[in-house]
Design a protein around this motif. Structure first.
Motif, PDB file in Angstrom:
ATOM      1  N   PRO A 165     -11.813  34.912  -6.993  1.00  0.00           N
ATOM      2  CA  PRO A 165     -10.590  34.936  -7.808  1.00  0.00           C
ATOM      3  C   PRO A 165      -9.302  35.184  -7.016  1.00  0.00           C
ATOM      4  CG  PRO A 165     -12.344  36.153  -8.905  1.00  0.00           C
ATOM      5  CD  PRO A 165     -12.831  35.853  -7.522  1.00  0.00           C
ATOM      6  N   ARG A 166      -9.395  35.516  -5.733  1.00  0.00           N
ATOM      7  CA  ARG A 166      -8.192  35.746  -4.932  1.00  0.00           C
ATOM      8  C   ARG A 166      -7.485  34.441  -4.531  1.00  0.00           C
ATOM      9  NH1 ARG A 166      -7.417  39.873  -0.485  1.00  0.00           N
ATOM     10  NH2 ARG A 166      -5.530  40.106  -1.728  1.00  0.00           N
ATOM     11  N   THR A 167      -8.194  33.327  -4.553  1.00  0.00           N
ATOM     12  CA  THR A 167      -7.557  32.059  -4.187  1.00  0.00           C
ATOM     13  C   THR A 167      -6.486  31.709  -5.221  1.00  0.00           C
ATOM     14  OG1 THR A 167      -9.551  31.240  -3.092  1.00  0.00           O
ATOM     15  CG2 THR A 167      -7.928  29.604  -3.772  1.00  0.00           C
ATOM     16  N   PRO A 168      -5.250  31.464  -4.782  1.00  0.00           N
ATOM     17  CA  PRO A 168      -4.183  31.175  -5.747  1.00  0.00           C
ATOM     18  C   PRO A 168      -4.401  29.848  -6.472  1.00  0.00           C
ATOM     19  CG  PRO A 168      -3.353  31.113  -3.474  1.00  0.00           C
ATOM     20  CD  PRO A 168      -4.781  31.525  -3.399  1.00  0.00           C
ATOM     21  N   GLU A 169      -3.833  29.741  -7.654  1.00  0.00           N
ATOM     22  CA  GLU A 169      -3.924  28.506  -8.416  1.00  0.00           C
ATOM     23  C   GLU A 169      -3.225  27.383  -7.643  1.00  0.00           C
ATOM     24  OE1 GLU A 169      -2.609  28.743 -12.419  1.00  0.00           O
ATOM     25  OE2 GLU A 169      -3.779  30.540 -12.888  1.00  0.00           O
ATOM     26  N   GLY A 170      -3.773  26.204  -7.778  1.00  0.00           N
ATOM     27  CA  GLY A 170      -3.173  25.052  -7.121  1.00  0.00           C
ATOM     28  C   GLY A 170      -3.491  24.935  -5.653  1.00  0.00           C
ATOM     29  N   VAL A 171      -4.473  25.695  -5.168  1.00  0.00           N
ATOM     30  CA  VAL A 171      -4.853  25.650  -3.760  1.00  0.00           C
ATOM     31  C   VAL A 171      -6.352  25.370  -3.645  1.00  0.00           C
ATOM     32  CG1 VAL A 171      -5.120  26.988  -1.630  1.00  0.00           C
ATOM     33  CG2 VAL A 171      -3.017  27.184  -2.964  1.00  0.00           C
ATOM     34  N   HIS A 172      -6.676  24.363  -2.845  1.00  0.00           N
ATOM     35  CA  HIS A 172      -8.074  24.135  -2.474  1.00  0.00           C
ATOM     36  C   HIS A 172      -8.235  24.695  -1.072  1.00  0.00           C
ATOM     37  CE1 HIS A 172     -11.491  21.480  -0.965  1.00  0.00           C
ATOM     38  NE2 HIS A 172     -12.024  22.280  -1.863  1.00  0.00           N
ATOM     39  N   LEU A 173      -8.815  25.900  -1.008  1.00  0.00           N
ATOM     40  CA  LEU A 173      -8.923  26.630   0.246  1.00  0.00           C
ATOM     41  C   LEU A 173     -10.238  26.315   0.936  1.00  0.00           C
ATOM     42  CD1 LEU A 173      -7.788  28.828   2.169  1.00  0.00           C
ATOM     43  CD2 LEU A 173      -8.969  30.526   0.735  1.00  0.00           C
ATOM     44  N   THR A 174     -10.148  25.946   2.193  1.00  0.00           N
ATOM     45  CA  THR A 174     -11.339  25.700   3.001  1.00  0.00           C
ATOM     46  C   THR A 174     -11.317  26.634   4.202  1.00  0.00           C
ATOM     47  OG1 THR A 174     -11.447  23.364   2.364  1.00  0.00           O
ATOM     48  CG2 THR A 174     -12.643  24.017   4.343  1.00  0.00           C
ATOM     49  N   LEU A 175     -12.349  27.428   4.328  1.00  0.00           N
ATOM     50  CA  LEU A 175     -12.511  28.281   5.506  1.00  0.00           C
ATOM     51  C   LEU A 175     -13.544  27.616   6.403  1.00  0.00           C
ATOM     52  CD1 LEU A 175     -12.595  31.846   3.865  1.00  0.00           C
ATOM     53  CD2 LEU A 175     -10.617  30.493   4.606  1.00  0.00           C
ATOM     54  N   GLN A 176     -13.153  27.366   7.634  1.00  0.00           N
ATOM     55  CA  GLN A 176     -14.012  26.660   8.576  1.00  0.00           C
ATOM     56  C   GLN A 176     -14.364  27.578   9.737  1.00  0.00           C
ATOM     57  OE1 GLN A 176     -11.153  23.463   9.217  1.00  0.00           O
ATOM     58  NE2 GLN A 176     -12.381  22.075   7.958  1.00  0.00           N
ATOM     59  N   PRO A 177     -15.378  28.431   9.557  1.00  0.00           N
ATOM     60  CA  PRO A 177     -15.750  29.356  10.637  1.00  0.00           C
ATOM     61  C   PRO A 177     -16.281  28.610  11.853  1.00  0.00           C
ATOM     62  CG  PRO A 177     -16.716  30.024   8.531  1.00  0.00           C
ATOM     63  CD  PRO A 177     -16.206  28.637   8.359  1.00  0.00           C
ATOM     64  N   THR A 178     -15.965  29.129  13.007  1.00  0.00           N
ATOM     65  CA  THR A 178     -16.523  28.571  14.241  1.00  0.00           C
ATOM     66  C   THR A 178     -17.964  29.008  14.452  1.00  0.00           C
ATOM     67  OG1 THR A 178     -15.637  30.456  15.485  1.00  0.00           O
ATOM     68  CG2 THR A 178     -14.257  28.480  15.336  1.00  0.00           C
ATOM     69  N   GLY A 180     -20.194  29.848  11.519  1.00  0.00           N
ATOM     70  CA  GLY A 180     -20.864  29.975  10.235  1.00  0.00           C
ATOM     71  C   GLY A 180     -20.591  28.774   9.358  1.00  0.00           C
ATOM     72  N   PRO A 181     -21.128  28.789   8.137  1.00  0.00           N
ATOM     73  CA  PRO A 181     -20.978  27.648   7.237  1.00  0.00           C
ATOM     74  C   PRO A 181     -19.567  27.545   6.665  1.00  0.00           C
ATOM     75  CG  PRO A 181     -22.119  29.434   6.120  1.00  0.00           C
ATOM     76  CD  PRO A 181     -21.965  29.858   7.550  1.00  0.00           C
ATOM     77  N   THR A 182     -19.143  26.323   6.388  1.00  0.00           N
ATOM     78  CA  THR A 182     -17.856  26.081   5.744  1.00  0.00           C
ATOM     79  C   THR A 182     -17.893  26.607   4.315  1.00  0.00           C
ATOM     80  OG1 THR A 182     -17.399  24.136   7.101  1.00  0.00           O
ATOM     81  CG2 THR A 182     -16.242  24.292   4.996  1.00  0.00           C
ATOM     82  N   TRP A 183     -16.771  27.194   3.892  1.00  0.00           N
ATOM     83  CA  TRP A 183     -16.661  27.797   2.547  1.00  0.00           C
ATOM     84  C   TRP A 183     -15.422  27.230   1.884  1.00  0.00           C
ATOM     85  CZ3 TRP A 183     -13.000  30.875   0.088  1.00  0.00           C
ATOM     86  CH2 TRP A 183     -13.429  31.607  -1.034  1.00  0.00           C
ATOM     87  N   THR A 184     -15.547  26.809   0.627  1.00  0.00           N
ATOM     88  CA  THR A 184     -14.401  26.251  -0.092  1.00  0.00           C
ATOM     89  C   THR A 184     -14.260  26.897  -1.446  1.00  0.00           C
ATOM     90  OG1 THR A 184     -15.696  24.463  -1.097  1.00  0.00           O
ATOM     91  CG2 THR A 184     -14.702  24.026   1.064  1.00  0.00           C
ATOM     92  N   ASN A 185     -13.023  26.838  -1.972  1.00  0.00           N
ATOM     93  CA  ASN A 185     -12.757  27.431  -3.280  1.00  0.00           C
ATOM     94  C   ASN A 185     -11.451  26.874  -3.820  1.00  0.00           C
ATOM     95  OD1 ASN A 185     -13.386  29.261  -5.405  1.00  0.00           O
ATOM     96  ND2 ASN A 185     -11.834  30.675  -4.653  1.00  0.00           N
ATOM     97  N   GLY A 186     -11.403  26.697  -5.134  1.00  0.00           N
ATOM     98  CA  GLY A 186     -10.179  26.288  -5.788  1.00  0.00           C
ATOM     99  C   GLY A 186      -9.945  24.787  -5.761  1.00  0.00           C
ATOM    100  N   THR A 187      -8.885  24.383  -6.459  1.00  0.00           N
ATOM    101  CA  THR A 187      -8.503  22.977  -6.514  1.00  0.00           C
ATOM    102  C   THR A 187      -6.999  22.863  -6.326  1.00  0.00           C
ATOM    103  OG1 THR A 187      -8.250  23.069  -8.930  1.00  0.00           O
ATOM    104  CG2 THR A 187     -10.390  22.356  -8.084  1.00  0.00           C
ATOM    105  N   GLY A 188      -6.580  21.750  -5.726  1.00  0.00           N
ATOM    106  CA  GLY A 188      -5.154  21.520  -5.540  1.00  0.00           C
ATOM    107  C   GLY A 188      -4.828  21.199  -4.102  1.00  0.00           C
ATOM    108  N   GLN A 189      -3.705  21.752  -3.637  1.00  0.00           N
ATOM    109  CA  GLN A 189      -3.240  21.481  -2.285  1.00  0.00           C
ATOM    110  C   GLN A 189      -4.279  21.917  -1.266  1.00  0.00           C
ATOM    111  OE1 GLN A 189       0.341  23.567  -1.282  1.00  0.00           O
ATOM    112  NE2 GLN A 189       0.417  22.781   0.812  1.00  0.00           N
ATOM    113  N   MET A 217      -1.774  30.510   6.129  1.00  0.00           N
ATOM    114  CA  MET A 217      -2.463  31.462   5.264  1.00  0.00           C
ATOM    115  C   MET A 217      -1.665  31.693   3.980  1.00  0.00           C
ATOM    116  SD  MET A 217      -3.944  34.204   8.066  1.00  0.00           S
ATOM    117  CE  MET A 217      -2.570  34.100   9.210  1.00  0.00           C
ATOM    118  N   PRO A 218      -2.183  31.241   2.833  1.00  0.00           N
ATOM    119  CA  PRO A 218      -1.460  31.438   1.579  1.00  0.00           C
ATOM    120  C   PRO A 218      -1.489  32.895   1.133  1.00  0.00           C
ATOM    121  CG  PRO A 218      -3.617  30.515   1.142  1.00  0.00           C
ATOM    122  CD  PRO A 218      -3.467  30.553   2.639  1.00  0.00           C
ATOM    123  N   GLU A 219      -0.560  33.253   0.265  1.00  0.00           N
ATOM    124  CA  GLU A 219      -0.573  34.595  -0.317  1.00  0.00           C
ATOM    125  C   GLU A 219      -1.671  34.661  -1.363  1.00  0.00           C
ATOM    126  OE1 GLU A 219       2.375  37.735  -2.676  1.00  0.00           O
ATOM    127  OE2 GLU A 219       3.186  35.935  -1.710  1.00  0.00           O
TER     128      GLU A 219
END
Length: 224
Positions: A165-178, A180-189, A217-219
């Motif tokens: 729930p910390r991912t802001p609205e309108g953001v598709h956040l992708t964390l790409q660890p060097t 570990g596995p890729t993690w995604t959350n949210g929809t949008g930019q 890094m988004p707020e």
């Protein structure tokens, strides 16, 4: 569910080891949490441990009980009241409270994990993961040596999912660890960040990342 009691016990041991030799200057010093001394953090962990012990013990008897008598105001007042105690008292309170909590979790049988508790209106399975989070994250908040770099991959992936729930609205956040596995959350930019898994998780948890992170890094929104 996977039995994480060994990890929880290790987390309890680490936080106790971290403060074992703390003196007055150490416990009065600032923690990594704004406005809280290390005495506040130790008191919070100890008080949480007592509250969760009660959740477990009552659930095993088929009863529900408030996490803190008096709710959030009583919780906050208890932290303020306990934070200024002498170092020895803080260290002992933490030791006794976490030991009792580990003992309580050891009583939980294979068929008990779905028993309801009032902590987050969840169950014992969720409660032991909450215990893991509280111990592991607040050990880092003490700013006495352990950092998020010591978090396991399993803990990082759990914490990221809990904090979705910390991912802001309108953001598709992708964390790409060097590492570990890729993690995604949210929809949008599209926003992509790269770094070690522990660094990315620390940032997402609102803590200082031990190492570098690349990308905008988004707020983030508050903890759920």
């Amino acid at each position: 569910m996977r039995d994480i009691r060994p990890e929880v016990q290790a987390a309890a041991q680490l936080v106790n080891d971290t403060v074992a030799t703390a003196d007055e200057a150490v416990v009065r010093g600032p923690s990594g949490l704004p406005g809280w001394s290390r005495g506040h953090v130790v008191t919070h962990i100890a008080n949480f441990s007592e509250a969760m012990t009660r959740q477990v013990d009552e659930a095993l008897q088929g009863r529900l009980i408030e996490v803190y008598d008096g709710g959030r105001p009583a919780r906050d007042a208890g932290i303020e009241a306990g934070a200024g105690r002498p170092a020895a008292g803080l260290v002992e309170h933490l030791r006794v409270a976490t030991a009792a909590l580990i003992t309580a979790w050891d009583k939980v049988g294979a068929d008990d994990w779905e028993r309801p508790i009032l902590h987050r209106n969840s169950n014992l399975a969720a409660g032991i993961y909450a215990t893991w989070r509280e111990l592991a994250v607040h050990t880092v908040d003490l700013d006495l040596g352990p950092t998020a770099a010591g978090w396991s991959e399993a803990f990082c992936l759990h914490l990221l999912d809990f904090l979705r729930p910390r991912t802001p609205e309108g953001v598709h956040l992708t964390l790409q660890p060097t590492d570990g596995p890729t993690w995604t959350n949210g929809t949008g930019q599209e926003v992509a960040l790269t770094g070690k898994l522990t660094d990315l998780t620390a940032w997402y948890a609102g803590r200082t990342a031990p190492g570098p992170i690349e990308g905008p890094m988004p707020e983030l929104l508050p903890w759920p």
